[in-house]
Scaffold this motif. Structure first.
Motif, PDB file in Angstrom:
ATOM      1  N   ARG A  65       0.837  -1.199   0.000  1.00  0.00           N
ATOM      2  CA  ARG A  65       0.000   0.000   0.000  1.00  0.00           C
ATOM      3  C   ARG A  65       0.868   1.244   0.000  1.00  0.00           C
ATOM      4  NH1 ARG A  65      -3.180   0.147   5.545  1.00  0.00           N
ATOM      5  NH2 ARG A  65      -3.503   2.292   4.891  1.00  0.00           N
ATOM      6  N   PRO A  66       0.369   2.339  -0.582  1.00  0.00           N
ATOM      7  CA  PRO A  66       1.113   3.603  -0.529  1.00  0.00           C
ATOM      8  C   PRO A  66       0.922   4.282   0.825  1.00  0.00           C
ATOM      9  CG  PRO A  66      -0.922   3.900  -1.751  1.00  0.00           C
ATOM     10  CD  PRO A  66      -0.848   2.436  -1.413  1.00  0.00           C
ATOM     11  N   LEU A  67       1.888   5.100   1.198  1.00  0.00           N
ATOM     12  CA  LEU A  67       1.791   5.913   2.410  1.00  0.00           C
ATOM     13  C   LEU A  67       1.857   7.374   1.982  1.00  0.00           C
ATOM     14  CD1 LEU A  67       1.717   6.041   5.532  1.00  0.00           C
ATOM     15  CD2 LEU A  67       4.223   6.121   5.472  1.00  0.00           C
ATOM     16  N   LEU A  68       0.772   8.099   2.208  1.00  0.00           N
ATOM     17  CA  LEU A  68       0.686   9.478   1.718  1.00  0.00           C
ATOM     18  C   LEU A  68       1.615  10.418   2.474  1.00  0.00           C
ATOM     19  CD1 LEU A  68      -3.188   9.766   1.208  1.00  0.00           C
ATOM     20  CD2 LEU A  68      -1.426   9.207  -0.476  1.00  0.00           C
ATOM     21  N   ASP A  69       1.772  10.193   3.775  1.00  0.00           N
ATOM     22  CA  ASP A  69       2.573  11.115   4.578  1.00  0.00           C
ATOM     23  C   ASP A  69       3.079  10.377   5.807  1.00  0.00           C
ATOM     24  OD1 ASP A  69       3.576  13.235   6.211  1.00  0.00           O
ATOM     25  OD2 ASP A  69       2.263  14.636   5.153  1.00  0.00           O
ATOM     26  N   TRP A  70       4.368  10.528   6.106  1.00  0.00           N
ATOM     27  CA  TRP A  70       4.932   9.866   7.277  1.00  0.00           C
ATOM     28  C   TRP A  70       4.373  10.424   8.581  1.00  0.00           C
ATOM     29  CZ3 TRP A  70       7.244   5.442   8.016  1.00  0.00           C
ATOM     30  CH2 TRP A  70       7.841   4.807   6.930  1.00  0.00           C
TER      31      TRP A  70
END
Length: 303
Positions: A65-70
């Motif tokens: 899955r992508p991670l939009l913001d840490w």
């Protein structure tokens, strides 16, 4: 990377020692080490991080899955990965039955057994099925199907595969059918929550019909096996299909699928609802239907 806590990423440098940086300054992290991540409202397990097309991605047991913001990550720590045992085994026995009397006497049995063994880089899968149906004292169906599959991994995902199966089905005018084949396969996913694999093999198929005719030919066999363990508590959706296409005649093909849902009852027991759809474009006789469709509800025991 060592971990994430209190809005900061910690890591160790051989030259500078222990370092920290606030998450708001982090764009990407690439790491082959495995971590458990806690996000707002959920947890991800056994994750490693990579960058693809300038986007941060996580490869976890729950999927890729992508991670939009840490800044969405509340915390992260190292996953303690126990070494896999040399021999792993899992299996199931599923039973569906119907017994009714009155205006009509109907009895149906459907027994499925499946067992998988993993020894280092090899996998062995055995399956057996028996179906028996009768109405008003007369048998309307009796069939057997047994199969064996062997997979030898030479990378984490690619493997060489071989298979063989034998079946009989009296009421489809099939005295016996057997097949052996070899080919290649790819394990797309194998995690706590997901299993997905595909196999393509070249098979020799022989069929002997009740009419006295026989038919043998080379064919291509495609198998797909998918399972989604939704919550880790026994709820599971699954789908398996097999496509057999003759090399000698384009109209000689068949498709067999099983799609279903498991819901836990108690311990190793679960209920199973499944739909089977079988299509044979060239049955033994024209009087035999090409389509065989069946809904069933039963009990599954996993071991």
């Amino acid at each position: 990377m060592v971990g994430i806590d209190d809005g900061k990423v910690s890591w160790t440098s051989a030259i500078l020692g222990d370092l920290q940086i606030e998450l708001r300054h982090v764009d990407f992290i690439e790491s082959g080490d495995h971590f458990d991540l806690k996000l707002t409202g959920e947890e991800l397990h056994n994750c490693w991080m990579f960058v693809k097309l300038d986007e941060q991605h996580l490869h976890c047991d729950e999927g890729v899955r992508p991670l939009l913001d840490w800044k969405l990550v509340v915390g992260a720590g190292e996953t303690l990965m126990d070494p896999q045992p040399l021999l792993q085994q899992k299996g199931l026995v599923a039973l569906a039955l119907e017994d009714s009397s009155g205006n009509s006497d109907i009895t149906k049995y459907d027994v499925n057994a499946r067992s998988e063994f993993r020894l280092l880089d090899s996998r062995h899968t055995l399956a057996l099925r028996y179906q028996d149906e009768s109405a008003d004292g007369e048998k309307t169906r009796e069939s057997w199907l047994g199969s064996y599959q062997y997979d030898q991994f030479f990378t984490d995902q690619w493997f060489v595969t071989g298979n063989g199966f034998y079946e009989t089905d009296e009421f489809r005018e099939l005295d016996e059918r057997y097949s052996v084949g070899m080919g290649m396969g790819y394990q797309f996913l194998e995690t706590v929550y997901f299993d997905l694999l595909g196999k393509g093999t070249v098979n020799y198929v022989n069929e002997d019909f009740a009419t006295g005719e026989s038919r043998s030919r080379p064919a291509f066999l495609w198998n797909l096996d998918f399972a989604w363990r939704i919550d880790g508590g026994g709820v599971e959706m699954f789908h398996r299909h097999a496509l057999l296409q003759s090399f000698e005649e384009g109209t000689d093909y068949e498709v067999n699928t099983i799609t279903g849902f498991k819901y836990p009852i108690s311990g190793q027991l679960s209920s199973v609802v499944q739909l089977e759809y079988n299509y044979d474009n060239l049955p033994a006789e024209q009087a035999i239907e090409k389509v065989d469709r069946k809904w069933s509800v039963g009990v599954n025991y996993a071991f």
